[in-house]
Structures are given as structure tokens and as C-alpha cells.
Design an enzyme around this catalytic site. Sequence first.
Site, PDB file in Angstrom:
ATOM      1  N   ASP A 110      34.711  43.808  26.928  1.00 21.16           N
ATOM      2  CA  ASP A 110      36.242  43.805  27.540  1.00 21.16           C
ATOM      3  C   ASP A 110      37.641  43.852  27.291  1.00 21.16           C
ATOM      4  O   ASP A 110      37.206  43.413  26.366  1.00 21.16           O
ATOM      5  CB  ASP A 110      36.261  42.610  28.716  1.00 21.16           C
ATOM      6  CG  ASP A 110      36.049  43.164  30.482  1.00 21.16           C
ATOM      7  OD1 ASP A 110      37.301  43.339  30.312  1.00 21.16           O
ATOM      8  OD2 ASP A 110      35.573  42.637  31.220  1.00 21.16           O
TER       9      ASP A 110
ATOM     10  N   ASP B 257      40.060  46.224  31.933  1.00 22.04           N
ATOM     11  CA  ASP B 257      40.431  45.045  32.706  1.00 22.04           C
ATOM     12  C   ASP B 257      42.046  46.235  33.234  1.00 22.04           C
ATOM     13  O   ASP B 257      43.182  46.332  32.411  1.00 22.04           O
ATOM     14  CB  ASP B 257      40.788  43.849  32.035  1.00 22.04           C
ATOM     15  CG  ASP B 257      40.859  43.082  33.039  1.00 22.04           C
ATOM     16  OD1 ASP B 257      39.853  42.780  33.812  1.00 22.04           O
ATOM     17  OD2 ASP B 257      41.981  42.408  33.130  1.00 22.04           O
TER      18      ASP B 257
ATOM     19  N   GLU C 157      39.617  49.895  34.806  1.00 21.06           N
ATOM     20  CA  GLU C 157      39.349  49.114  36.152  1.00 21.06           C
ATOM     21  C   GLU C 157      40.373  49.674  36.720  1.00 21.06           C
ATOM     22  O   GLU C 157      41.591  49.751  36.333  1.00 21.06           O
ATOM     23  CB  GLU C 157      39.387  47.932  36.017  1.00 21.06           C
ATOM     24  CG  GLU C 157      38.806  46.994  37.652  1.00 21.06           C
ATOM     25  CD  GLU C 157      39.596  45.733  37.228  1.00 21.06           C
ATOM     26  OE1 GLU C 157      39.215  44.760  38.155  1.00 21.06           O
ATOM     27  OE2 GLU C 157      40.418  45.122  36.780  1.00 21.06           O
TER      28      GLU C 157
ATOM     29  N   HIS D 199      31.858  40.809  38.913  1.00 15.77           N
ATOM     30  CA  HIS D 199      32.051  39.047  39.367  1.00 15.77           C
ATOM     31  C   HIS D 199      33.392  39.035  39.472  1.00 15.77           C
ATOM     32  O   HIS D 199      33.627  38.074  39.728  1.00 15.77           O
ATOM     33  CB  HIS D 199      32.282  39.081  37.824  1.00 15.77           C
ATOM     34  CG  HIS D 199      33.649  39.557  36.856  1.00 15.77           C
ATOM     35  ND1 HIS D 199      33.675  40.616  36.536  1.00 15.77           N
ATOM     36  CD2 HIS D 199      34.943  38.951  35.668  1.00 15.77           C
ATOM     37  CE1 HIS D 199      35.353  41.228  36.207  1.00 15.77           C
ATOM     38  NE2 HIS D 199      35.729  40.690  36.050  1.00 15.77           N
ATOM     39  N   ASP D 200      33.810  39.599  40.392  1.00 19.64           N
ATOM     40  CA  ASP D 200      35.233  39.492  41.136  1.00 19.64           C
ATOM     41  C   ASP D 200      34.931  39.695  42.615  1.00 19.64           C
ATOM     42  O   ASP D 200      35.288  39.260  43.581  1.00 19.64           O
ATOM     43  CB  ASP D 200      36.090  41.059  41.180  1.00 19.64           C
ATOM     44  CG  ASP D 200      36.920  40.221  39.197  1.00 19.64           C
ATOM     45  OD1 ASP D 200      36.463  39.102  38.986  1.00 19.64           O
ATOM     46  OD2 ASP D 200      37.395  41.218  38.596  1.00 19.64           O
TER      47      ASP D 200
HETATM   48  C1  GLC Z   1      40.510  41.983  36.052  1.00 25.36           C
HETATM   49  C2  GLC Z   1      38.713  40.973  36.161  1.00 25.36           C
HETATM   50  C3  GLC Z   1      39.503  39.696  36.853  1.00 25.36           C
HETATM   51  C4  GLC Z   1      40.558  39.349  36.231  1.00 25.36           C
HETATM   52  C5  GLC Z   1      41.982  40.365  36.640  1.00 25.36           C
HETATM   53  C6  GLC Z   1      42.761  39.113  35.131  1.00 25.36           C
HETATM   54  O1  GLC Z   1      40.531  43.053  37.937  1.00 25.36           O
HETATM   55  O2  GLC Z   1      37.862  41.949  35.901  1.00 25.36           O
HETATM   56  O3  GLC Z   1      37.870  39.233  36.374  1.00 25.36           O
HETATM   57  O4  GLC Z   1      40.678  38.235  37.121  1.00 25.36           O
HETATM   58  O5  GLC Z   1      41.009  41.373  35.915  1.00 25.36           O
HETATM   59  O6  GLC Z   1      42.789  40.118  33.704  1.00 25.36           O
END
Ligand code: GLC
Length: 553
Positions: A107, A209, A251, A325-326
Site C-alpha cells: 500500500d 491510497d 484508489e 477495509h473501509d
Molecule cells: C484510504 C484508505 C483508508 C484511509 C485513508 C487515509 O481511503 O483506504 O483506510 O483511512 O485513505 O489514508
Amino acid sequence: MTRQTQTATSALPWWKTATGYQIYPRSFCDSNGDGIGDIAGIISKLDYLRDLGVGFIWLSPVYDSPMVDNGYDISNYRDIAPEFGTLADMDRLIVEARARGIGIVMDLVVNHCSSAHDWFQAALKDPKAPEHDYFIWREQGKTNGPPTDDMSYFGGSMWEWVPALGKYYLHQFAKEQPDLNWQNPALRQAIYNMMNWWFDRGIAGFRMDVIDLIGKDVDAGVFAEGPDLHPFLQEMHRETLAGRDVLTVGESWAVSPKTALLYCGQERGELDMVFQFSHVLAGFHPEHGKWGDVPFDPVAFKQTFFDWQEVLAEDGWNALFLSNHDLPRAVSKYGDDGALRLRSAKLLALAIHLMKGTPFIYQGEEIAMTNARFSTMDQFRDVETFGQYEAALAAGLTREEFIKGANRNGRDNARTPMQWEDRAQAGFTDGTPWIDVNPNYRQINAKTDRADPAGVFSFYQSLTELRRCLPVVAIGAFRAFAKSHPNVMAYTRMLDGEKLSVIANITGETVVFDVPQKMQQTGRCLLFTVAERQALGATVTLAPYEGFAILQR
Ligand code: GLC
Ligand code: CA
């Protein structure tokens, strides 16, 4: 599978025939009884992942971190958090996974770092230090408050006041996650060097991310998909990715079918694919976002996936997923986590995994784990949940409503420990887990599911194998049918005279479906959730969550 089908896919990039598996390390497997999952625990489960048939692991952050956001706040990009292990453990994981044909995708969290990172500490200490400009600083606004009214994703202002400096710094997430200033060339180079350092250790790629946030223009108030996003991604590609056989997935909560190809068009020199969230956003409440809930809309659900299949039909590539995970657990959010749990979990997997793209399984999805059902605020752990709690109450939600919303859509749902066995703490740890194990582990656990030939794990095994071995699954042309049908998701995949028809009742109702003429066929049933079918005639009666795939050659 035959030699012939193997050659047909061997010219493709490896990630086009691979299925990914996301590990949230804190909750996967604890090897030493401290209640926190770790790298040694992951290594002990690599045979399980090989059996599942995955080609790579996306590993949520394991870097050194104060863990305000469970590792998405990195204090040292070139070291491992002590609770997860050591760099030597990480090297061992890379080698052991590779020995089982599994790549490790790390990540990359570079929109922000941790306030404990040396860079930020140097920036605080001395405004003349080069690292000061690695962050985004502004003077007070006109009313002696923050420079803008923008709110952080985790609640409160995006700006944090530093009295000793008389300035604010920007943080789009928690205040312990200061945004990095991508306008600074030295910062960008430091990130590229770090990425190359990891590639040289043998990793198979990066999941990036909130990558849509790095090109922001703060003064113009443009944060997502800002003006410098694509120039920065192209520069990153030149400096790190070019010439390497690795996978990249960005993402992006902002990406739409209109902007998708800017990230992953093959000639762009940016990313291989993006995680897009239109199916998730379709389930958000117009006013209360994820904390309020709207009923599942099967037509909107199908439509978002179909749009993406169509936009990326000729160029670019899809990343296919329902949970991470979110997000809430897929079977709880989109299926039936009660009486029809097994069937609806398989049905969702069938519908998603047979589209064109690289599918991702989130840990526990392969055994149909369900949402947590917490009853008090002190059971929650997530920084976002706590950060948004006050704001939600102020916006008129009651505490009960908020907890209900969090049990539906909150991030802790997906973070309860992996349920391995029917023994204390689900076999996740010998100690006390950092977050409660879901009490349903007695029925729902990997050991029980794998003992059942009709279990969810074996269904996923079939899906990963089909993608690896059948070119029509990996690269066949996609066509959607009956787009506005309120219950059934129907599509075909075509390649070299082969036709794969997928019919999936994504609802809990029994329906009679008029099969579009172009889908009618007889062939081999590759997979089914209720009953095997070799023939598709003019109509078919589908039981709740019934689905199947027929291949005609
Ligand atoms: C992304 C991650 C999340 C995190 C955020 C800040 O959305 O998937 O878990 O809290 O970024 O890094
Ligand atoms: Ca541990």
C-alpha cells in the site's frame, strides 16, 4: 486445463489472469498472542491463499506508524511497525509468497504521512528546514480562524494550528496525517526513491491510497483530481514503474467513467487500473452519507458496473471488488447475511468475478464473513467513526441511529478478526484481540466452510481457477443484457467463438426472467449457486440469489 488455453493467456500481463486478495494485517492472523495480526501470521497462512488460487496479495500498510489510522499514517516508509514484525519478516514474506506463485502488492500512502515522521518533525522545528516545504502551510484566515472552512474526512477542520509557528497545516484526514506537498520536487523524488527501494526488494506492485488527491490546488479549493494529478502520475511512472513488470491500482473516490481512462489508458503511462466507488456511493444517503442508509437498489448497482465495463472495453482495465477495509462486508451490504448467507455470497462473487477486470477478494469474504453488530460506542475502534460521531449528532442523528449506521456502513465491520476456526477468538489470537471477534465465528469460520464442498471457499476457488485458465473469462468481450431488469444481472463474455452467459438474480425474490435471445444457449455449466443448468431457453425461473454461468464452445 489444456496446454492450448495456457498459451492463449501467456502473452497477457500476469495481473490480467490473477485474482487479488486484500489482507488487513492487524486482523488477519496473530502469531504471538499480543492480539494484533502480524507478518509471521500472514506467512503461516500462505498455503491457505495458495489453495484459494490468488495471484497476489494487496497488503494494507505494515510500515512503521503510530497507528492513529491503523497504519495509514506512516512514520517511516522504509521500516516495518514493530507490532507487525521486522524488515527481515517482510523479506521472508515476499520470498515465501513468491514460492507459492503469489506477488506482494504494498500500500503506497503518499498523499499524507504521519505527524511523527521525521519530515514533519523537522518541518515543525525549523521553518527554514527543507522539509518544511514538504507540507502545506497557510496563515490565518480573515476572521482569525482557519484559512478555509473545508472539513477533514475524519471530522473537524482540515487545518491544524501550530502556535509555535503561527501557521496552519493542511490535513484532509486526521490531524496526525499531514498532507504532503507534492508541489515540492525534492519530496516527489524522495517518494520515487522509496518506491524503487521497495521494488528492488521484490514486491509485485503498489495499491495507491487516495491517489486522486495528490494533484490538488489548495487555493482554488480543488482537492480531488486536481490539475497536477496526471502530470505527477506520469512523472512517477517514468521514475519508478517504467520497465518493471508490476501491478498498480490507484484508489480514487472521485474517478468517474468520464475520467477513468486518464488514469489507466494504456498509452498514458500512469496506472494499470483504478478502484472506483460508484457502486458504493450509490448506497450513500443524500444528506447523512454513509451514516444514513438507503435501501439496496439492484438496478443502480448493476448499472455502475455495466458503465465501467463499457467505458473500459477497449482500453484501460477494471479493478472489480465489493468490499475492502473501509467498507461493510459484501454479503451484509448487498446480499442476505441471514438464512441465505452462503447462497447470496456465492451469487455476488459470481456476478462480480466473471466480468472483465482484475477481481479483489477482501479477507473473510471467501468464507462470507458478515458485518459486526456492535451495541456501544466503546466497541468501535475506527478514527473515522469517532471523528464523525459528534458531527452526525449535530446534524440531527441520534446515538442509536448513528450506531445503526456504523453497523451497516462503518469501517470496523470489515476489521473484526479473520474467523479461522471454531475455538476461542476464532483462532485469530491466543490473547485478547485489539477489536472484538464477531460472535458468529462458531458457525462462520474458514475450517467449517472448507469442510463443505458446497462452501463459499470452494466457490471462490473455482472463480480464481476460471480466471487463470479460461481466456474468455480473462479477456472475453463484455456485453450487458436486460439492463433495467429489477432483479437480474445478465451478461455475456465472448472470445474466439466461445460464449459465456452469466445470469444472476441479485435479489431475495423468486423471478421469472425472459432470457434475451442472444443469451439463449446450451453448453457446459461452469458454476451455479442453486442448481446446475446446461440449457438457457426463452424463460428461466430463478430462485432468490440463484445464478449460474454457462459456456458454449
Ligand atoms: C484510504 C484508505 C483508508 C484511509 C485513508 C487515509 O481511503 O483506504 O483506510 O483511512 O485513505 O489514508
Ligand atoms: Ca501479533
